[in-house]
Write a protein that holds these residues in place. Structure first.
Motif, PDB file in Angstrom:
ATOM      1  N   GLN A  59      -7.523   4.954  -2.938  1.00  0.00           N
ATOM      2  CA  GLN A  59      -7.791   5.661  -4.380  1.00  0.00           C
ATOM      3  C   GLN A  59      -6.501   6.218  -4.792  1.00  0.00           C
ATOM      4  OE1 GLN A  59     -11.274   8.248  -4.792  1.00  0.00           O
ATOM      5  NE2 GLN A  59     -12.407   6.932  -3.263  1.00  0.00           N
ATOM      6  N   ALA A  60      -5.569   6.768  -3.965  1.00  0.00           N
ATOM      7  CA  ALA A  60      -4.468   7.367  -4.122  1.00  0.00           C
ATOM      8  C   ALA A  60      -3.314   6.373  -3.860  1.00  0.00           C
ATOM      9  CB  ALA A  60      -4.359   8.601  -3.089  1.00  0.00           C
ATOM     10  N   ASP A  61      -2.417   6.485  -4.706  1.00  0.00           N
ATOM     11  CA  ASP A  61      -1.270   5.433  -4.645  1.00  0.00           C
ATOM     12  C   ASP A  61      -0.776   5.302  -3.262  1.00  0.00           C
ATOM     13  OD1 ASP A  61       1.065   7.149  -4.740  1.00  0.00           O
ATOM     14  OD2 ASP A  61       0.065   7.707  -6.521  1.00  0.00           O
ATOM     15  N   SER A  62      -0.412   6.564  -2.531  1.00  0.00           N
ATOM     16  CA  SER A  62       0.106   6.564  -1.310  1.00  0.00           C
ATOM     17  C   SER A  62       1.633   5.720  -1.251  1.00  0.00           C
ATOM     18  CB  SER A  62      -0.677   6.053  -0.255  1.00  0.00           C
ATOM     19  OG  SER A  62      -0.858   4.447  -0.480  1.00  0.00           O
ATOM     20  N   LEU A  63       2.476   5.762  -2.146  1.00  0.00           N
ATOM     21  CA  LEU A  63       3.783   5.240  -2.370  1.00  0.00           C
ATOM     22  C   LEU A  63       4.677   6.065  -1.435  1.00  0.00           C
ATOM     23  CD1 LEU A  63       4.254   4.103  -5.814  1.00  0.00           C
ATOM     24  CD2 LEU A  63       3.166   2.953  -4.024  1.00  0.00           C
ATOM     25  N   ILE A  64       5.594   5.654  -0.957  1.00  0.00           N
ATOM     26  CA  ILE A  64       6.569   6.623   0.048  1.00  0.00           C
ATOM     27  C   ILE A  64       7.626   6.936  -1.017  1.00  0.00           C
ATOM     28  CG2 ILE A  64       8.460   6.508   1.998  1.00  0.00           C
ATOM     29  CD1 ILE A  64       5.466   5.944   2.685  1.00  0.00           C
ATOM     30  N   PRO A  65       7.849   8.541  -1.079  1.00  0.00           N
ATOM     31  CA  PRO A  65       8.792   8.721  -1.950  1.00  0.00           C
ATOM     32  C   PRO A  65      10.073   8.653  -2.068  1.00  0.00           C
ATOM     33  CG  PRO A  65       7.388  10.461  -1.311  1.00  0.00           C
ATOM     34  CD  PRO A  65       7.143   9.398  -0.449  1.00  0.00           C
ATOM     35  N   ALA A  66      10.536   8.094  -0.880  1.00  0.00           N
ATOM     36  CA  ALA A  66      12.167   7.979  -0.744  1.00  0.00           C
ATOM     37  C   ALA A  66      12.516   6.372  -0.937  1.00  0.00           C
ATOM     38  CB  ALA A  66      12.687   8.130   0.601  1.00  0.00           C
ATOM     39  N   LEU A  67      11.221   5.505  -1.246  1.00  0.00           N
ATOM     40  CA  LEU A  67      11.764   3.981  -1.338  1.00  0.00           C
ATOM     41  C   LEU A  67      11.392   3.875  -3.000  1.00  0.00           C
ATOM     42  CD1 LEU A  67       9.850   2.628   1.623  1.00  0.00           C
ATOM     43  CD2 LEU A  67      12.320   3.143   1.356  1.00  0.00           C
ATOM     44  N   ASP A  68      12.190   3.019  -3.528  1.00  0.00           N
ATOM     45  CA  ASP A  68      11.967   2.478  -4.847  1.00  0.00           C
ATOM     46  C   ASP A  68      10.589   1.494  -4.825  1.00  0.00           C
ATOM     47  OD1 ASP A  68      12.741  -0.090  -4.359  1.00  0.00           O
ATOM     48  OD2 ASP A  68      14.613   0.233  -5.257  1.00  0.00           O
ATOM     49  N   VAL A  69      10.373   1.192  -6.379  1.00  0.00           N
ATOM     50  CA  VAL A  69       8.859   0.449  -6.253  1.00  0.00           C
ATOM     51  C   VAL A  69       9.016  -0.887  -5.600  1.00  0.00           C
ATOM     52  CG1 VAL A  69       7.848  -0.982  -8.025  1.00  0.00           C
ATOM     53  CG2 VAL A  69       8.152   1.488  -8.438  1.00  0.00           C
ATOM     54  N   ALA A  70      10.187  -1.629  -5.637  1.00  0.00           N
ATOM     55  CA  ALA A  70      10.314  -2.652  -5.012  1.00  0.00           C
ATOM     56  C   ALA A  70      10.294  -2.720  -3.417  1.00  0.00           C
ATOM     57  CB  ALA A  70      11.601  -3.504  -5.353  1.00  0.00           C
ATOM     58  N   GLU A  71      10.988  -1.884  -2.853  1.00  0.00           N
ATOM     59  CA  GLU A  71      10.833  -1.422  -1.480  1.00  0.00           C
ATOM     60  C   GLU A  71       9.288  -0.818  -1.123  1.00  0.00           C
ATOM     61  OE1 GLU A  71      15.451   0.202  -1.154  1.00  0.00           O
ATOM     62  OE2 GLU A  71      13.954   1.536  -1.472  1.00  0.00           O
ATOM     63  N   ASN A  72       8.801  -0.062  -1.738  1.00  0.00           N
ATOM     64  CA  ASN A  72       7.457   0.291  -1.617  1.00  0.00           C
ATOM     65  C   ASN A  72       6.375  -0.947  -1.373  1.00  0.00           C
ATOM     66  OD1 ASN A  72       6.263   3.072  -0.975  1.00  0.00           O
ATOM     67  ND2 ASN A  72       7.867   3.450  -2.750  1.00  0.00           N
ATOM     68  N   THR A  73       6.760  -1.759  -2.468  1.00  0.00           N
ATOM     69  CA  THR A  73       5.726  -3.038  -2.497  1.00  0.00           C
ATOM     70  C   THR A  73       6.012  -4.043  -1.327  1.00  0.00           C
ATOM     71  OG1 THR A  73       5.921  -2.916  -4.708  1.00  0.00           O
ATOM     72  CG2 THR A  73       5.311  -5.074  -3.837  1.00  0.00           C
ATOM     73  N   ALA A  74       7.420  -4.140  -0.817  1.00  0.00           N
ATOM     74  CA  ALA A  74       7.837  -5.038   0.389  1.00  0.00           C
ATOM     75  C   ALA A  74       7.575  -4.281   1.728  1.00  0.00           C
ATOM     76  CB  ALA A  74       9.448  -5.273   0.201  1.00  0.00           C
ATOM     77  N   LEU A  75       7.096  -3.049   1.807  1.00  0.00           N
ATOM     78  CA  LEU A  75       7.284  -2.297   3.004  1.00  0.00           C
ATOM     79  C   LEU A  75       6.327  -2.938   4.141  1.00  0.00           C
ATOM     80  CD1 LEU A  75       8.040  -0.056   4.625  1.00  0.00           C
ATOM     81  CD2 LEU A  75       6.286   1.225   3.647  1.00  0.00           C
ATOM     82  N   PRO A  76       5.093  -3.311   3.586  1.00  0.00           N
ATOM     83  CA  PRO A  76       4.162  -4.073   4.629  1.00  0.00           C
ATOM     84  C   PRO A  76       4.926  -5.317   5.152  1.00  0.00           C
ATOM     85  CG  PRO A  76       2.885  -3.602   2.709  1.00  0.00           C
ATOM     86  CD  PRO A  76       4.364  -3.262   2.339  1.00  0.00           C
ATOM     87  N   LEU A  77       5.417  -6.081   4.432  1.00  0.00           N
ATOM     88  CA  LEU A  77       6.153  -7.481   4.747  1.00  0.00           C
ATOM     89  C   LEU A  77       7.236  -7.200   5.718  1.00  0.00           C
ATOM     90  CD1 LEU A  77       6.356  -9.148   1.340  1.00  0.00           C
ATOM     91  CD2 LEU A  77       4.557  -9.244   3.236  1.00  0.00           C
ATOM     92  N   VAL A  78       8.135  -5.906   5.487  1.00  0.00           N
ATOM     93  CA  VAL A  78       9.381  -5.693   6.396  1.00  0.00           C
ATOM     94  C   VAL A  78       8.545  -5.247   7.699  1.00  0.00           C
ATOM     95  CG1 VAL A  78      10.984  -3.998   6.575  1.00  0.00           C
ATOM     96  CG2 VAL A  78      10.547  -5.135   4.451  1.00  0.00           C
ATOM     97  N   LEU A  79       7.605  -4.487   7.759  1.00  0.00           N
ATOM     98  CA  LEU A  79       7.070  -3.646   9.104  1.00  0.00           C
ATOM     99  C   LEU A  79       6.370  -4.911   9.740  1.00  0.00           C
ATOM    100  CD1 LEU A  79       5.049  -0.861   7.720  1.00  0.00           C
ATOM    101  CD2 LEU A  79       7.046  -0.576   9.100  1.00  0.00           C
ATOM    102  N   ALA A  80       5.893  -5.976   9.215  1.00  0.00           N
ATOM    103  CA  ALA A  80       5.322  -7.200   9.635  1.00  0.00           C
ATOM    104  C   ALA A  80       6.355  -8.263  10.241  1.00  0.00           C
ATOM    105  CB  ALA A  80       4.555  -8.213   8.892  1.00  0.00           C
ATOM    106  N   GLY A  81       7.744  -7.865  10.093  1.00  0.00           N
ATOM    107  CA  GLY A  81       8.786  -8.492  10.731  1.00  0.00           C
ATOM    108  C   GLY A  81       9.671  -9.620   9.621  1.00  0.00           C
TER     109      GLY A  81
END
Length: 220
Positions: free
Chosen positions: A84-106
């Motif tokens: 329900q809440a967006d839960s974006l990481i404040p220090a990352l831009d929109v593209a980096e936030n969107t990519a985060l699960p992919l990066v964490l998956a390696g």
């Protein structure tokens, strides 16, 4: 369709918070199976147990009784959850936030650009790619949160009131994106909502009242 094709199944699942006389039962004895291609709306007012049931399906909560299994997924790694809440990481831009699960998956950075670009375009947020969360509106942040899930292309998409904080036009676009992404990948889609207009766009509806999941209502 065999039992192994079922992505997730709940059998007589209950979830309670607290103990004894002070316990609050959020979900009472729910039975539910989700299969590839399902389009399910779980409808009900705030406090009816919709979010709690979605968290059980995602593996974020363990049932107090009953069982939740993921026979067609082999676990919860192939599930995408829109909170329900967006839960974006404040220090990352929109593209980096969107990519985060992919990066964490390696996944290498070079392999994240295309799915991130496509996911942001799908929710109408491609022009926000370089902005920080503090530089976008709440509605835009929610669209980015949806894009973050869609970029992963999970086999099961769970969306908890994804349009609840959005105006009608933006909410419709977010739902369009969820349905389009699910159609493209063959993913199952489960959406909780209190909005009849949102529920009407999904093939099956199940109501929740006081933590009880009622029988399905099919639509054409």
């Amino acid at each position: 369709m065999s039992a192994d094709d079922v992505l997730v199944t709940c059998e007589d699942v209950a979830l309670a918070f607290g103990r004894d006389a002070t316990a609050v039962v959020a979900v009472h004895g729910a039975d539910l199976s989700i299969r590839p291609g399902d389009r399910l709306a779980i409808v009900g007012p705030s406090g009816s147990g919709k979010s709690s049931l979605l968290h059980l399906l995602a593996g974020l909560e363990r049932p107090t009784s009953g069982s939740v299994d993921w026979p067609g997924l082999g676990g919860t790694a192939d599930i995408g959850l829109v909170f329900q809440a967006d839960s974006l990481i404040p220090a990352l831009d929109v593209a980096e936030n969107t990519a985060l699960p992919l990066v964490l998956a390696g996944r290498p950075e070079a392999q994240t650009r295309r799915p991130v670009t496509e996911a942001l375009a799908l929710v109408g947020a491609a022009d926000l790619a370089n902005r920080l969360p503090e530089e976008i509106s709440g509605g835009q942040a929610q669209r980015v949160a949806v894009a973050r899930v869609l970029a992963r292309q999970p086999r099961l998409i769970l969306a908890d009131e994804p349009t609840g904080r959005l105006d009608h036009a933006t909410g419709a676009r977010v739902l369009d994106a969820l349905l389009t992404a699910a159609d493209r990948t063959g993913a199952a889609l489960v959406v909780t909502t209190h909005d009849p207009a949102v529920a009407a766009r999904l093939r099956t509806r199940r109501a929740m009242h006081d933590g009880r999941l009622l029988a399905p209502e099919e639509t054409s």
